[in-house]
Design a protein around this motif. Structure first.
Motif, PDB file in Angstrom:
ATOM      1  N   PRO A  90      26.452  50.683  39.697  1.00  0.00           N
ATOM      2  CA  PRO A  90      26.809  50.284  38.330  1.00  0.00           C
ATOM      3  C   PRO A  90      25.862  49.221  37.772  1.00  0.00           C
ATOM      4  CG  PRO A  90      28.782  50.447  39.667  1.00  0.00           C
ATOM      5  CD  PRO A  90      27.630  50.642  40.609  1.00  0.00           C
ATOM      6  N   GLY A  91      25.344  49.485  36.562  1.00  0.00           N
ATOM      7  CA  GLY A  91      24.478  48.532  35.872  1.00  0.00           C
ATOM      8  C   GLY A  91      23.013  48.663  36.197  1.00  0.00           C
ATOM      9  N   LEU A  92      22.655  49.370  37.279  1.00  0.00           N
ATOM     10  CA  LEU A  92      21.259  49.499  37.676  1.00  0.00           C
ATOM     11  C   LEU A  92      20.657  50.786  37.122  1.00  0.00           C
ATOM     12  CD1 LEU A  92      22.378  47.375  39.743  1.00  0.00           C
ATOM     13  CD2 LEU A  92      20.688  48.254  41.342  1.00  0.00           C
ATOM     14  N   VAL A  93      19.346  50.749  36.909  1.00  0.00           N
ATOM     15  CA  VAL A  93      18.616  51.946  36.494  1.00  0.00           C
ATOM     16  C   VAL A  93      17.513  52.199  37.511  1.00  0.00           C
ATOM     17  CG1 VAL A  93      19.131  51.708  34.044  1.00  0.00           C
ATOM     18  CG2 VAL A  93      17.120  50.569  34.988  1.00  0.00           C
ATOM     19  N   ALA A  94      17.091  53.443  37.617  1.00  0.00           N
ATOM     20  CA  ALA A  94      16.047  53.795  38.575  1.00  0.00           C
ATOM     21  C   ALA A  94      14.706  53.231  38.123  1.00  0.00           C
ATOM     22  CB  ALA A  94      15.957  55.309  38.712  1.00  0.00           C
ATOM     23  N   PRO A  95      13.931  52.621  39.015  1.00  0.00           N
ATOM     24  CA  PRO A  95      12.598  52.129  38.650  1.00  0.00           C
ATOM     25  C   PRO A  95      11.700  53.271  38.188  1.00  0.00           C
ATOM     26  CG  PRO A  95      13.311  51.178  40.732  1.00  0.00           C
ATOM     27  CD  PRO A  95      14.283  52.259  40.402  1.00  0.00           C
ATOM     28  N   VAL A  96      10.781  52.960  37.271  1.00  0.00           N
ATOM     29  CA  VAL A  96       9.892  53.989  36.739  1.00  0.00           C
ATOM     30  C   VAL A  96       8.420  53.673  36.982  1.00  0.00           C
ATOM     31  CG1 VAL A  96      11.554  54.615  34.947  1.00  0.00           C
ATOM     32  CG2 VAL A  96       9.778  52.929  34.426  1.00  0.00           C
ATOM     33  N   ALA A  97       8.071  52.453  37.392  1.00  0.00           N
ATOM     34  CA  ALA A  97       6.666  52.072  37.550  1.00  0.00           C
ATOM     35  C   ALA A  97       6.056  52.750  38.762  1.00  0.00           C
ATOM     36  CB  ALA A  97       6.548  50.556  37.684  1.00  0.00           C
ATOM     37  N   ASP A  98       4.763  53.044  38.681  1.00  0.00           N
ATOM     38  CA  ASP A  98       4.039  53.610  39.814  1.00  0.00           C
ATOM     39  C   ASP A  98       4.125  52.668  41.010  1.00  0.00           C
ATOM     40  OD1 ASP A  98       3.284  55.749  38.284  1.00  0.00           O
ATOM     41  OD2 ASP A  98       1.252  55.008  37.865  1.00  0.00           O
ATOM     42  N   GLY A  99       4.269  53.238  42.201  1.00  0.00           N
ATOM     43  CA  GLY A  99       4.307  52.433  43.417  1.00  0.00           C
ATOM     44  C   GLY A  99       5.657  51.846  43.732  1.00  0.00           C
ATOM     45  N   HIS A 100       6.685  52.206  42.944  1.00  0.00           N
ATOM     46  CA  HIS A 100       8.035  51.702  43.180  1.00  0.00           C
ATOM     47  C   HIS A 100       8.939  52.836  43.635  1.00  0.00           C
ATOM     48  CE1 HIS A 100       7.948  47.534  41.484  1.00  0.00           C
ATOM     49  NE2 HIS A 100       6.816  48.019  40.994  1.00  0.00           N
ATOM     50  N   GLY A 101       9.726  52.564  44.687  1.00  0.00           N
ATOM     51  CA  GLY A 101      10.722  53.512  45.137  1.00  0.00           C
ATOM     52  C   GLY A 101      12.020  53.333  44.374  1.00  0.00           C
ATOM     53  N   GLY A 102      12.986  54.201  44.647  1.00  0.00           N
ATOM     54  CA  GLY A 102      14.235  54.168  43.891  1.00  0.00           C
ATOM     55  C   GLY A 102      15.477  54.016  44.728  1.00  0.00           C
ATOM     56  N   GLU A 103      15.323  53.455  45.952  1.00  0.00           N
ATOM     57  CA  GLU A 103      16.465  53.354  46.849  1.00  0.00           C
ATOM     58  C   GLU A 103      16.881  51.911  47.109  1.00  0.00           C
ATOM     59  OE1 GLU A 103      16.329  57.242  49.780  1.00  0.00           O
ATOM     60  OE2 GLU A 103      15.393  55.380  50.479  1.00  0.00           O
ATOM     61  N   LEU A 104      18.146  51.752  47.418  1.00  0.00           N
ATOM     62  CA  LEU A 104      18.654  50.522  48.019  1.00  0.00           C
ATOM     63  C   LEU A 104      19.093  50.888  49.425  1.00  0.00           C
ATOM     64  CD1 LEU A 104      19.320  47.494  47.542  1.00  0.00           C
ATOM     65  CD2 LEU A 104      21.681  48.232  47.175  1.00  0.00           C
ATOM     66  N   ARG A 105      18.498  50.212  50.415  1.00  0.00           N
ATOM     67  CA  ARG A 105      18.765  50.507  51.819  1.00  0.00           C
ATOM     68  C   ARG A 105      19.471  49.329  52.470  1.00  0.00           C
ATOM     69  NH1 ARG A 105      12.634  52.704  53.206  1.00  0.00           N
ATOM     70  NH2 ARG A 105      12.692  54.540  51.841  1.00  0.00           N
ATOM     71  N   ALA A 106      20.151  49.593  53.549  1.00  0.00           N
ATOM     72  CA  ALA A 106      20.814  48.530  54.313  1.00  0.00           C
ATOM     73  C   ALA A 106      20.337  48.592  55.755  1.00  0.00           C
ATOM     74  CB  ALA A 106      22.326  48.685  54.255  1.00  0.00           C
ATOM     75  N   TYR A 107      19.938  47.429  56.277  1.00  0.00           N
ATOM     76  CA  TYR A 107      19.493  47.303  57.668  1.00  0.00           C
ATOM     77  C   TYR A 107      20.329  46.234  58.355  1.00  0.00           C
ATOM     78  CZ  TYR A 107      15.217  49.749  56.174  1.00  0.00           C
ATOM     79  OH  TYR A 107      14.314  50.654  55.677  1.00  0.00           O
ATOM     80  N   ALA A 108      20.519  46.401  59.647  1.00  0.00           N
ATOM     81  CA  ALA A 108      21.218  45.391  60.437  1.00  0.00           C
ATOM     82  C   ALA A 108      20.221  44.306  60.830  1.00  0.00           C
ATOM     83  CB  ALA A 108      21.829  46.019  61.680  1.00  0.00           C
ATOM     84  N   GLY A 109      20.424  43.078  60.331  1.00  0.00           N
ATOM     85  CA  GLY A 109      19.563  41.954  60.663  1.00  0.00           C
ATOM     86  C   GLY A 109      20.219  41.038  61.678  1.00  0.00           C
ATOM     87  N   ALA A 110      19.463  40.041  62.147  1.00  0.00           N
ATOM     88  CA  ALA A 110      19.980  39.126  63.157  1.00  0.00           C
ATOM     89  C   ALA A 110      21.184  38.341  62.653  1.00  0.00           C
ATOM     90  CB  ALA A 110      18.873  38.166  63.601  1.00  0.00           C
ATOM     91  N   ARG A 111      21.212  38.058  61.353  1.00  0.00           N
ATOM     92  CA  ARG A 111      22.302  37.253  60.798  1.00  0.00           C
ATOM     93  C   ARG A 111      23.284  38.066  59.957  1.00  0.00           C
ATOM     94  NH1 ARG A 111      19.385  31.559  58.961  1.00  0.00           N
ATOM     95  NH2 ARG A 111      18.042  31.333  60.800  1.00  0.00           N
ATOM     96  N   GLY A 112      23.068  39.376  59.891  1.00  0.00           N
ATOM     97  CA  GLY A 112      23.942  40.220  59.096  1.00  0.00           C
ATOM     98  C   GLY A 112      23.144  41.288  58.366  1.00  0.00           C
ATOM     99  N   THR A 113      23.799  42.018  57.508  1.00  0.00           N
ATOM    100  CA  THR A 113      23.174  43.127  56.799  1.00  0.00           C
ATOM    101  C   THR A 113      22.152  42.635  55.787  1.00  0.00           C
ATOM    102  OG1 THR A 113      25.153  44.484  57.044  1.00  0.00           O
ATOM    103  CG2 THR A 113      23.620  45.117  55.315  1.00  0.00           C
ATOM    104  N   VAL A 114      20.991  43.290  55.768  1.00  0.00           N
ATOM    105  CA  VAL A 114      19.944  42.998  54.793  1.00  0.00           C
ATOM    106  C   VAL A 114      19.836  44.185  53.840  1.00  0.00           C
ATOM    107  CG1 VAL A 114      17.521  42.440  54.428  1.00  0.00           C
ATOM    108  CG2 VAL A 114      18.692  41.607  56.479  1.00  0.00           C
ATOM    109  N   LEU A 115      20.030  43.941  52.558  1.00  0.00           N
ATOM    110  CA  LEU A 115      19.839  44.961  51.532  1.00  0.00           C
ATOM    111  C   LEU A 115      18.376  44.966  51.114  1.00  0.00           C
ATOM    112  CD1 LEU A 115      22.935  44.203  49.254  1.00  0.00           C
ATOM    113  CD2 LEU A 115      22.767  45.911  51.086  1.00  0.00           C
TER     114      LEU A 115
END
Length: 265
Positions: free
Chosen positions: A61-86
């Motif tokens: 909600p509220g976000l739009v897909a990036p359109v500039a060259d060299g930009h991806g369009g995903e939000l990913r989640a990784y498990a970090g040492a101190r918690g989840t990193v978006l």
């Protein structure tokens, strides 16, 4: 969150809170946000492996897909040492004409979800005698965009937008440190503008990052930034947008090291 509730009231509208609730529901309360700039969308693919999940930025909600060259369009989640990193593989820019609310939508959603720190990355035009691929830790910024995330008498102290401890950590892997200025774009600066900007003490210029940093800082999130030298502003050859992306991409290993250092500070 900021100790001044006026910033939360001004920035976290119903849509931002809904986006934050969505992110927290997917991950639990995330610890950090990373935004990858031009040419850096795949920077973490090899270093961090497969994410726990990935969603389209435009589906939040509220976000739009990036359109500039060299930009991806995903939000990913990784498990970090101190918690989840978006990790956002791209961003929206002021020059797209969608307004500052769209530019700061991810920052506001991440803050609403509960992130404590953020690392923002970008590609820049360099005003110094540095080399393509050098990475600069952002120690301060100049806002030349004519835009602010705020409207009305909301007076934000910007003397400490760039978290000192996180920035010190960045200065280990980064070859450079200095001042970043935001211009609205999408045109690059003229040689006359480049000379003026350099004379003002600005080291690198770009078209992103500052609106996100101001928003996150206002909401109590610690912020650090890295800027990759991907164009030499005083070069005789005209700026090639494709070459900008390639130069930024070549620095991805160092950017990963910086992200990990800042997240651990």
């Amino acid at each position: 969150m900021s100790t001044d509730p006026r910033f939360a009231r001004a920035l976290l509208d119903e849509e931002a809170r809904a986006a934050g609730a969505l992110l927290a529901g997917l991950t639990g309360t995330p610890h950090a946000l990373v935004v990858l700039g031009s040419g850096l969308a795949d920077a973490l693919d090899q270093a961090w492996g497969e994410p726990a999940f990935a969603v389209s930025l435009g589906s939040i909600p509220g976000l739009v897909a990036p359109v500039a060259d060299g930009h991806g369009g995903e939000l990913r989640a990784y498990a970090g040492a101190r918690g989840t990193v978006l990790v956002a593989t791209g961003r929206t820019h002021l020059y797209e004409g969608r307004g500052v609310r769209a530019v700061t939508a991810l920052a506001r959603a991440a803050a609403a979800a509960g992130v404590e720190r953020a690392v923002l990355t970008n590609a820049n035009g360099c005003l110094r005698s540095w080399r393509l691929g050098d990475v600069m830790a952002i120690t301060d910024h100049v806002n030349l965009s004519g835009v602010s995330p705020f409207t009305g008498p909301l007076f934000l102290d910007v003397s400490a937008v760039w978290d000192r401890a996180m920035t010190r950590a960045l200065c280990g892997p980064c070859q450079r440190e200095g001042v970043y200025a935001i211009l609205r774009g999408p045109e690059y600066q003229t040689l006359a503008e480049a000379r003026v900007l350099a004379g003002l003490g600005i080291d690198c210029v770009g078209m992103s990052t500052v609106m996100e940093a101001l928003t996150l800082h206002a909401l109590g999130v610690r912020v650090a930034g890295m800027s990759v030298v991907s164009d030499l502003s005083f070069a005789k050859a005209p700026t090639d947008p494709g070459a900008v992306v390639e130069a930024a991409s070549a620095a991805r290993g160092l950017v990963v090291a910086g992200i990990e250092a800042a997240l651990g500070a």
